[in-house]
Design a protein around this motif. Structure first.
Motif, PDB file in Angstrom:
ATOM      1  N   ALA A   8       0.822  -1.213   0.000  1.00 34.11           N
ATOM      2  CA  ALA A   8       0.000   0.000   0.000  1.00 34.11           C
ATOM      3  C   ALA A   8       0.855   1.263   0.000  1.00 34.11           C
ATOM      4  O   ALA A   8       0.543   2.245  -0.682  1.00 34.11           O
ATOM      5  CB  ALA A   8      -0.931  -0.007   1.207  1.00 34.11           C
ATOM      6  N   GLY A   9       1.951   1.245   0.764  1.00 42.63           N
ATOM      7  CA  GLY A   9       2.824   2.414   0.804  1.00 42.63           C
ATOM      8  C   GLY A   9       3.447   2.703  -0.546  1.00 42.63           C
ATOM      9  O   GLY A   9       3.583   3.874  -0.946  1.00 42.63           O
ATOM     10  N   LYS A  10       3.822   1.648  -1.272  1.00 46.62           N
ATOM     11  CA  LYS A  10       4.415   1.846  -2.599  1.00 46.62           C
ATOM     12  C   LYS A  10       3.385   2.417  -3.566  1.00 46.62           C
ATOM     13  O   LYS A  10       3.698   3.272  -4.402  1.00 46.62           O
ATOM     14  CB  LYS A  10       4.993   0.531  -3.120  1.00 46.62           C
ATOM     15  CG  LYS A  10       6.215   0.030  -2.352  1.00 46.62           C
ATOM     16  CD  LYS A  10       6.771  -1.239  -2.983  1.00 46.62           C
ATOM     17  CE  LYS A  10       7.957  -1.800  -2.199  1.00 46.62           C
ATOM     18  NZ  LYS A  10       7.547  -2.408  -0.916  1.00 46.62           N
ATOM     19  N   PHE A  11       2.141   1.910  -3.506  1.00 45.30           N
ATOM     20  CA  PHE A  11       1.080   2.486  -4.335  1.00 45.30           C
ATOM     21  C   PHE A  11       0.918   3.969  -4.022  1.00 45.30           C
ATOM     22  O   PHE A  11       0.844   4.800  -4.934  1.00 45.30           O
ATOM     23  CB  PHE A  11      -0.241   1.762  -4.059  1.00 45.30           C
ATOM     24  CG  PHE A  11      -0.506   0.550  -4.912  1.00 45.30           C
ATOM     25  CD1 PHE A  11      -1.412   0.607  -5.950  1.00 45.30           C
ATOM     26  CD2 PHE A  11       0.146  -0.644  -4.664  1.00 45.30           C
ATOM     27  CE1 PHE A  11      -1.682  -0.518  -6.732  1.00 45.30           C
ATOM     28  CE2 PHE A  11      -0.110  -1.767  -5.431  1.00 45.30           C
ATOM     29  CZ  PHE A  11      -1.019  -1.708  -6.471  1.00 45.30           C
ATOM     30  N   ALA A  12       0.831   4.299  -2.740  1.00 39.57           N
ATOM     31  CA  ALA A  12       0.556   5.682  -2.342  1.00 39.57           C
ATOM     32  C   ALA A  12       1.644   6.628  -2.830  1.00 39.57           C
ATOM     33  O   ALA A  12       1.346   7.732  -3.315  1.00 39.57           O
ATOM     34  CB  ALA A  12       0.416   5.765  -0.821  1.00 39.57           C
ATOM     35  N   SER A  13       2.907   6.231  -2.706  1.00 40.88           N
ATOM     36  CA  SER A  13       3.993   7.125  -3.129  1.00 40.88           C
ATOM     37  C   SER A  13       4.009   7.296  -4.640  1.00 40.88           C
ATOM     38  O   SER A  13       4.248   8.401  -5.152  1.00 40.88           O
ATOM     39  CB  SER A  13       5.340   6.605  -2.634  1.00 40.88           C
ATOM     40  OG  SER A  13       5.608   5.300  -3.071  1.00 40.88           O
ATOM     41  N   ALA A  14       3.750   6.215  -5.395  1.00 40.52           N
ATOM     42  CA  ALA A  14       3.706   6.331  -6.854  1.00 40.52           C
ATOM     43  C   ALA A  14       2.550   7.220  -7.294  1.00 40.52           C
ATOM     44  O   ALA A  14       2.707   8.090  -8.171  1.00 40.52           O
ATOM     45  CB  ALA A  14       3.584   4.945  -7.485  1.00 40.52           C
ATOM     46  N   LYS A  64      -6.431   8.212  -5.130  1.00 41.13           N
ATOM     47  CA  LYS A  64      -5.939   6.858  -4.909  1.00 41.13           C
ATOM     48  C   LYS A  64      -4.734   6.838  -3.976  1.00 41.13           C
ATOM     49  O   LYS A  64      -4.527   5.858  -3.238  1.00 41.13           O
ATOM     50  CB  LYS A  64      -5.581   6.209  -6.245  1.00 41.13           C
ATOM     51  CG  LYS A  64      -6.760   5.992  -7.165  1.00 41.13           C
ATOM     52  CD  LYS A  64      -7.665   4.860  -6.673  1.00 41.13           C
ATOM     53  CE  LYS A  64      -8.732   4.543  -7.697  1.00 41.13           C
ATOM     54  NZ  LYS A  64      -9.557   3.377  -7.306  1.00 41.13           N
ATOM     55  N   ALA A  65      -3.938   7.900  -3.998  1.00 41.02           N
ATOM     56  CA  ALA A  65      -2.821   7.991  -3.054  1.00 41.02           C
ATOM     57  C   ALA A  65      -3.350   7.991  -1.626  1.00 41.02           C
ATOM     58  O   ALA A  65      -2.796   7.324  -0.733  1.00 41.02           O
ATOM     59  CB  ALA A  65      -1.994   9.249  -3.317  1.00 41.02           C
ATOM     60  N   GLY A  66      -4.444   8.719  -1.406  1.00 40.63           N
ATOM     61  CA  GLY A  66      -5.030   8.781  -0.071  1.00 40.63           C
ATOM     62  C   GLY A  66      -5.620   7.462   0.372  1.00 40.63           C
ATOM     63  O   GLY A  66      -5.420   7.025   1.518  1.00 40.63           O
ATOM     64  N   THR A  67      -6.331   6.768  -0.520  1.00 37.02           N
ATOM     65  CA  THR A  67      -6.966   5.509  -0.118  1.00 37.02           C
ATOM     66  C   THR A  67      -5.935   4.401   0.094  1.00 37.02           C
ATOM     67  O   THR A  67      -6.086   3.577   1.007  1.00 37.02           O
ATOM     68  CB  THR A  67      -8.013   5.069  -1.153  1.00 37.02           C
ATOM     69  OG1 THR A  67      -7.403   4.975  -2.450  1.00 37.02           O
ATOM     70  CG2 THR A  67      -9.168   6.052  -1.201  1.00 37.02           C
ATOM     71  N   SER A  68      -4.898   4.369  -0.724  1.00 33.91           N
ATOM     72  CA  SER A  68      -3.884   3.327  -0.528  1.00 33.91           C
ATOM     73  C   SER A  68      -3.071   3.596   0.733  1.00 33.91           C
ATOM     74  O   SER A  68      -2.718   2.655   1.471  1.00 33.91           O
ATOM     75  CB  SER A  68      -2.977   3.208  -1.760  1.00 33.91           C
ATOM     76  OG  SER A  68      -2.477   4.448  -2.174  1.00 33.91           O
ATOM     77  N   GLU A 100       5.639  11.951   0.167  1.00 29.59           N
ATOM     78  CA  GLU A 100       5.042  12.408  -1.088  1.00 29.59           C
ATOM     79  C   GLU A 100       3.662  13.024  -0.864  1.00 29.59           C
ATOM     80  O   GLU A 100       3.276  13.966  -1.568  1.00 29.59           O
ATOM     81  CB  GLU A 100       4.962  11.239  -2.078  1.00 29.59           C
ATOM     82  CG  GLU A 100       6.306  10.669  -2.496  1.00 29.59           C
ATOM     83  CD  GLU A 100       7.240  11.700  -3.119  1.00 29.59           C
ATOM     84  OE1 GLU A 100       6.768  12.778  -3.554  1.00 29.59           O
ATOM     85  OE2 GLU A 100       8.450  11.441  -3.168  1.00 29.59           O
ATOM     86  N   LEU A 101       2.923  12.514   0.109  1.00 30.42           N
ATOM     87  CA  LEU A 101       1.627  13.117   0.418  1.00 30.42           C
ATOM     88  C   LEU A 101       1.803  14.509   1.025  1.00 30.42           C
ATOM     89  O   LEU A 101       1.020  15.425   0.741  1.00 30.42           O
ATOM     90  CB  LEU A 101       0.833  12.203   1.348  1.00 30.42           C
ATOM     91  CG  LEU A 101       0.177  11.014   0.638  1.00 30.42           C
ATOM     92  CD1 LEU A 101      -0.231   9.941   1.623  1.00 30.42           C
ATOM     93  CD2 LEU A 101      -1.024  11.482  -0.180  1.00 30.42           C
ATOM     94  N   PHE A 102       2.835  14.683   1.847  1.00 35.73           N
ATOM     95  CA  PHE A 102       3.103  16.034   2.337  1.00 35.73           C
ATOM     96  C   PHE A 102       3.442  16.964   1.178  1.00 35.73           C
ATOM     97  O   PHE A 102       2.992  18.126   1.148  1.00 35.73           O
ATOM     98  CB  PHE A 102       4.255  16.045   3.346  1.00 35.73           C
ATOM     99  CG  PHE A 102       4.679  17.446   3.702  1.00 35.73           C
ATOM    100  CD1 PHE A 102       3.922  18.215   4.567  1.00 35.73           C
ATOM    101  CD2 PHE A 102       5.805  18.014   3.121  1.00 35.73           C
ATOM    102  CE1 PHE A 102       4.273  19.526   4.872  1.00 35.73           C
ATOM    103  CE2 PHE A 102       6.177  19.326   3.411  1.00 35.73           C
ATOM    104  CZ  PHE A 102       5.405  20.070   4.290  1.00 35.73           C
ATOM    105  N   ALA A 103       4.231  16.481   0.231  1.00 29.31           N
ATOM    106  CA  ALA A 103       4.663  17.327  -0.884  1.00 29.31           C
ATOM    107  C   ALA A 103       3.484  17.856  -1.694  1.00 29.31           C
ATOM    108  O   ALA A 103       3.559  18.952  -2.247  1.00 29.31           O
ATOM    109  CB  ALA A 103       5.618  16.553  -1.787  1.00 29.31           C
ATOM    110  N   ILE A 104       2.372  17.091  -1.751  1.00 27.00           N
ATOM    111  CA  ILE A 104       1.245  17.546  -2.572  1.00 27.00           C
ATOM    112  C   ILE A 104       0.133  18.172  -1.746  1.00 27.00           C
ATOM    113  O   ILE A 104      -0.762  18.821  -2.315  1.00 27.00           O
ATOM    114  CB  ILE A 104       0.674  16.398  -3.429  1.00 27.00           C
ATOM    115  CG1 ILE A 104       0.069  15.298  -2.569  1.00 27.00           C
ATOM    116  CG2 ILE A 104       1.740  15.856  -4.358  1.00 27.00           C
ATOM    117  CD1 ILE A 104      -0.663  14.213  -3.376  1.00 27.00           C
ATOM    118  N   THR A 105       0.163  18.006  -0.419  1.00 32.80           N
ATOM    119  CA  THR A 105      -0.914  18.561   0.418  1.00 32.80           C
ATOM    120  C   THR A 105      -0.427  19.655   1.350  1.00 32.80           C
ATOM    121  O   THR A 105      -1.231  20.476   1.805  1.00 32.80           O
ATOM    122  CB  THR A 105      -1.549  17.462   1.287  1.00 32.80           C
ATOM    123  OG1 THR A 105      -0.581  16.971   2.222  1.00 32.80           O
ATOM    124  CG2 THR A 105      -2.078  16.315   0.431  1.00 32.80           C
TER     125      THR A 105
END
Length: 597
Positions: free
Chosen positions: A295-301, A323-327, A364-369
């Motif tokens: 799941a972590g790999k999906f989220a970062s991609a 999808k990044a959020g759900t994974s 990566e989620l921090f980078a976009i949010t």
């Protein structure tokens, strides 16, 4: 397409044959791609006997004049097939040109010094990924695996039909793994994000020849993203792999795949977070404990895909962000690892770590949010794996510590406050130093263990060295980083590149473990092969038998072996994810050359 060298074929061929013939008394191993003028430049001299040297000469090939003389390093002693070895460092010589080295009565192959020696190499390696495409394959101009697939281990009834078409074949077999695919997508996106200027546009989205105003590396990344979206079709569903080792029953082109008892339909394994089969006759189950590693790999991609594609395709990017959020949420709810499944043999991707994947996802989620809670969570995950465990170790299980380096440390450090950045950078330094304490004892500066896919570890470790330099501003491991690059292109005991077709006019794999080459003589340009393994590993593997006499027989040893032979799946099989890591590394090196004045 960019040319890998400014030297034409007519100029190159006499260069390669005109250097003095080496004798069995000693050999000089070089990076066959060449050397950047202002970079670290070193070769290794090795003798199977007791010969010694005190100095070496750099000779201008065009006129035969010695242009640089340097002292040989201290004697490093035996390594692999060599009884004595020395490093030949000519970093102080800066002038571009065509040269060879001479020491102890033998000469090296001819090589170049120039700021463009890596030009086009990253794009060249994209050829292999295009050839690995599943669904529509642009190399074959045909489609395969269009019936994928039927589910196993999921909350839905077994054999439920889902659409899982697309992505890439993992290696020379046609299995598909979410973890290696997501890691491949990530490296392609990161390569474009960090070095967009090195990539060209000569193919359309389907991989066929023709420009589409999008860099080919982005077309390839999006091919992978499309498949990852299919493997995460709803918020609480995540799939881990397509097919299993029943695939290994025979070599064939991908459209002829039918080993699963349902025509051309293949099983799609759900990411259940629970143990799954690992070789029926061995009465084993794998050691899965959760979903976070996948799941972590999906989220970062997905998150990096959003960042790169936000302005190019806003609607698609918004889907990736969701999808990044759900994974990521699935990873939070299901900590632990999801290992892969096998049916016939005990061999799997035995991943044991997962906090690194969640750390990268948080970064990566921090980078976009810009939501600082992700920084807090990311640092918590960083503490779960400060040093990637294989660094400095002698061995590890197959893909045990994946993806070979902790990418999250670098991505977190790019945005972390001062103390956290210093801490993360320190983790990188400690890991590198653990390898250095082993590497500085041999002339090749080799500190990467010779486990299965050692070349993948080599490319990844070189990237960590360069990322450490970027974060710290220090180049104290520059020679170690370059030694790992050099190893991949010929500065190794066998004197061969580990990349099919690169360089075009050098010693490189010609007989890989691949159906494309073995059955049809199709070139698998740009594929990074698995790489050398310990002699003890090679002797223990099931079903290996060399098809031809070993041209590298004088350079094999009890320590380590490598065979350019179709029959050796352990050292000469190319991999998708290793090639993607190499693409990032080669883009980095081409960019370094561009900055050379």
């Amino acid at each position: 397409m960019k040319i890998l060298s400014t030297i034409t074929l007519l100029f190159l061929l006499p260069l390669l044959i005109a250097a003095e013939k080496q004798t069995p008394e000693a050999y000089i191993r070089i990076n066959q791609l060449g050397y950047l003028p202002s970079g670290v430049k070193a070769a290794v001299w090795g003798s199977p006997g007791n010969q010694t040297i005190s100095d070496f000469h750099l000779v201008d090939f065009t006129n035969g004049k010695v242009v640089f003389t340097g002292p040989a390093s201290k004697p490093f002693g035996s390594y692999g097939p060599f009884a004595q070895t020395y490093r030949l460092d000519f970093s102080a010589f800066l002038r571009p040109g065509v040269y060879y080295l001479k020491a102890g009565g033998v000469v090296s192959p001819v090589f170049r010094i120039g700021k463009d020696v890596y030009n086009g190499a990253a794009d060249f390696c994209l050829r292999y990924l295009r050839q690995q495409r599943c669904g529509f394959n642009p190399y074959l101009k045909d489609s395969c695996h269009t019936a994928d697939g039927y589910t196993l281990y999921g909350p839905m009834p077994d054999s439920t039909k889902i659409d899982a078409i697309g992505g890439w074949h993992d290696a020379s077999d046609y299995l598909q793994y979410s973890t290696t695919s997501a890691n491949t997508v990530y490296h392609l996106l990161a390569a474009y994000r960090d070095f967009p200027q090195v990539f060209s546009d000569h193919h359309d989205a389907n991989g066929l020849s023709g420009q589409n105003s999008t860099a080919d590396v982005l077309d390839e990344a999006r091919w992978g993203l499309d498949w990852l979206l299919r493997m995460h079709p709803q918020p609480d569903w995540l799939f881990n792999q397509i097919a299993d080792d029943r695939d290994h029953r025979g070599m064939r082109l991908p459209a002829l795949d039918s080993f699963y008892g349902r025509g051309h339909e293949r099983p799609v394994y759900f990411c259940s977070g629970q143990p799954q089969v690992q070789g029926v006759k061995y009465n084993k189950m794998n050691k899965s404990t959760g979903m976070a590693s996948t799941a972590g790999k999906f989220a970062s991609a997905f998150a990096l895909g959003y960042a790169v594609l936000e302005t190019k395709d806003p609607a698609y990017a918004r889907k990736l962000r969701m999808k990044a959020g759900t994974s990521y949420a699935l990873g939070l709810e299901n900590p632990g690892v999801q290992q892969t499944a096998s049916v016939l043999s005990p061999y799997i991707y035995a991943e044991d770590n997962w906090t690194d994947d969640m750390e990268l996802a948080a970064a990566e989620l921090f980078a976009i949010t810009r939501d600082r809670s992700y920084l807090k969570e990311g640092m918590k995950y960083a503490a779960g794996e400060t040093i990637t465990p294989w660094l400095g170790a002698d061995t590890a299980n197959h893909y045990q510590w994946y993806p070979f380096i902790n990418i999250g440390h670098y991505e977190m450090a790019l945005n972390a406050p001062g103390n956290d950045k210093k801490l993360l950078t320190g983790y990188y330094r400690e890991g590198i130093d653990r390898v250095w304490q082993k590497a500085n004892k041999n002339a090749f500066y080799r500190g990467v263990p010779f486990i299965w896919c050692s070349n993948n570890l080599t490319a990844a470790f070189a990237i960590q060295c360069y990322w450490y330099e970027n974060l710290s501003g220090k180049n104290d491991y520059a020679a170690l980083a370059q030694a790992n690059v050099d190893w991949l292109f010929g500065c190794n005991p066998w004197g061969t590149s580990m990349v099919y077709g690169l360089p075009e006019y050098g010693d490189a794999p010609a007989d890989p473990h691949s159906a494309f080459t073995h059955l049809k003589n199709y070139p698998i340009d740009g594929g990074l092969v698995d790489g050398p393994v310990y002699g003890s590993i090679y002797k223990s593997l099931i079903g290996i038998r060399l098809a031809d006499p070993d041209e590298y027989a004088p350079f094999q040893s009890d320590l380590v072996v490598y065979h350019d032979d179709y029959g050796d799946y352990s050292t000469n099989e190319p991999t998708m994810d290793g090639t993607a890591s190499l693409i990032y590394l080669l883009a980095l090196k081409e960019n370094e050359g561009m900055k050379t004045k």
